[in-house]
Design a protein around this motif. Structure first.
Motif, PDB file in Angstrom:
ATOM      1  N   GLY A  57       1.065  -1.244   0.029  1.00  0.00           N
ATOM      2  CA  GLY A  57      -0.170   0.020  -0.045  1.00  0.00           C
ATOM      3  C   GLY A  57       0.893   1.423  -0.056  1.00  0.00           C
ATOM      4  O   GLY A  57       2.296   1.285   0.151  1.00  0.00           O
ATOM      5  N   GLU A  58       0.135   2.469   0.063  1.00  0.00           N
ATOM      6  CA  GLU A  58       0.970   3.516   0.152  1.00  0.00           C
ATOM      7  C   GLU A  58       1.721   3.690   1.295  1.00  0.00           C
ATOM      8  O   GLU A  58       1.176   3.618   2.424  1.00  0.00           O
ATOM      9  CB  GLU A  58       0.100   4.876   0.099  1.00  0.00           C
ATOM     10  CG  GLU A  58       0.931   6.244  -0.336  1.00  0.00           C
ATOM     11  CD  GLU A  58      -0.026   7.214  -0.542  1.00  0.00           C
ATOM     12  OE1 GLU A  58       0.437   8.508  -0.597  1.00  0.00           O
ATOM     13  OE2 GLU A  58      -0.969   7.046  -1.274  1.00  0.00           O
ATOM     14  N   ASN A  59       3.162   3.598   1.274  1.00  0.00           N
ATOM     15  CA  ASN A  59       4.046   3.984   2.434  1.00  0.00           C
ATOM     16  C   ASN A  59       3.801   2.800   3.510  1.00  0.00           C
ATOM     17  O   ASN A  59       4.144   2.609   4.573  1.00  0.00           O
ATOM     18  CB  ASN A  59       3.638   5.070   3.334  1.00  0.00           C
ATOM     19  CG  ASN A  59       4.139   6.582   2.217  1.00  0.00           C
ATOM     20  OD1 ASN A  59       5.026   6.442   1.762  1.00  0.00           O
ATOM     21  ND2 ASN A  59       3.350   7.439   2.334  1.00  0.00           N
ATOM     22  N   SER A  60       3.371   1.582   2.930  1.00  0.00           N
ATOM     23  CA  SER A  60       3.184   0.318   3.602  1.00  0.00           C
ATOM     24  C   SER A  60       4.052  -0.786   3.057  1.00  0.00           C
ATOM     25  O   SER A  60       3.743  -0.919   1.950  1.00  0.00           O
ATOM     26  CB  SER A  60       1.638  -0.153   3.781  1.00  0.00           C
ATOM     27  OG  SER A  60       0.912   1.082   4.424  1.00  0.00           O
ATOM     28  N   TYR A  61       4.743  -1.571   3.754  1.00  0.00           N
ATOM     29  CA  TYR A  61       5.632  -2.745   3.093  1.00  0.00           C
ATOM     30  C   TYR A  61       5.302  -4.028   4.127  1.00  0.00           C
ATOM     31  O   TYR A  61       5.189  -4.011   5.106  1.00  0.00           O
ATOM     32  CB  TYR A  61       7.019  -2.453   3.190  1.00  0.00           C
ATOM     33  CG  TYR A  61       7.080  -1.099   2.158  1.00  0.00           C
ATOM     34  CD1 TYR A  61       7.742  -1.364   1.145  1.00  0.00           C
ATOM     35  CD2 TYR A  61       7.156   0.235   2.826  1.00  0.00           C
ATOM     36  CE1 TYR A  61       8.104  -0.472   0.115  1.00  0.00           C
ATOM     37  CE2 TYR A  61       7.488   1.053   1.990  1.00  0.00           C
ATOM     38  CZ  TYR A  61       7.910   0.876   0.527  1.00  0.00           C
ATOM     39  OH  TYR A  61       8.205   1.988  -0.318  1.00  0.00           O
ATOM     40  N   ARG A  62       5.535  -5.220   3.433  1.00  0.00           N
ATOM     41  CA  ARG A  62       5.631  -6.488   4.108  1.00  0.00           C
ATOM     42  C   ARG A  62       6.967  -6.543   3.943  1.00  0.00           C
ATOM     43  O   ARG A  62       7.646  -6.686   2.963  1.00  0.00           O
ATOM     44  CB  ARG A  62       5.089  -7.429   3.383  1.00  0.00           C
ATOM     45  CG  ARG A  62       5.076  -8.991   4.093  1.00  0.00           C
ATOM     46  CD  ARG A  62       4.116  -9.922   3.563  1.00  0.00           C
ATOM     47  NE  ARG A  62       2.770  -9.606   3.627  1.00  0.00           N
ATOM     48  CZ  ARG A  62       1.899  -9.299   2.625  1.00  0.00           C
ATOM     49  NH1 ARG A  62       2.120  -9.182   1.518  1.00  0.00           N
ATOM     50  NH2 ARG A  62       0.582  -9.095   2.885  1.00  0.00           N
ATOM     51  N   ILE A  63       7.848  -7.061   5.334  1.00  0.00           N
ATOM     52  CA  ILE A  63       9.295  -7.184   5.284  1.00  0.00           C
ATOM     53  C   ILE A  63       9.404  -8.515   5.402  1.00  0.00           C
ATOM     54  O   ILE A  63       8.817  -9.206   6.654  1.00  0.00           O
ATOM     55  CB  ILE A  63       9.773  -6.310   6.492  1.00  0.00           C
ATOM     56  CG1 ILE A  63       9.351  -4.646   6.355  1.00  0.00           C
ATOM     57  CG2 ILE A  63      11.277  -6.387   6.680  1.00  0.00           C
ATOM     58  CD1 ILE A  63       9.702  -4.047   7.433  1.00  0.00           C
TER      59      ILE A  63
END
Length: 73
Positions: A57-63
């Protein structure tokens, strides 16, 4: 050391996640209950210390860990 504002996340590239002390987030294995254990450790160029960021998503990450694909929850 780079700050968040200076880092542009690129797909397919592995990153270290460093503390102000210079230590990095490192995957150290799984506990008996199956939960992954992370610790700060000296950087040794191991895949367990490198992380991939997938935009969700915007400014969201799965790390997730480069060594085994485990996701930080």
């Amino acid at each position: 050391m780079r700050t968040v504002e200076q880092t542009l996340i690129e797909a397919g590239r592995a990153y270290t996640i460093a503390a102000a002390t210079g230590y990095v987030v490192s995957y150290t294995g799984a506990k008996e209950d199956g939960a992954a254990e992370l610790r700060l450790a000296k950087y040794e160029r191991k895949p367990e210390q490198e992380w991939l960021f997938d935009r969700v998503g915007e400014n969201s990450y799965r790390i997730h860990c480069r060594a085994n694909g485990k996701v930080i929850d």
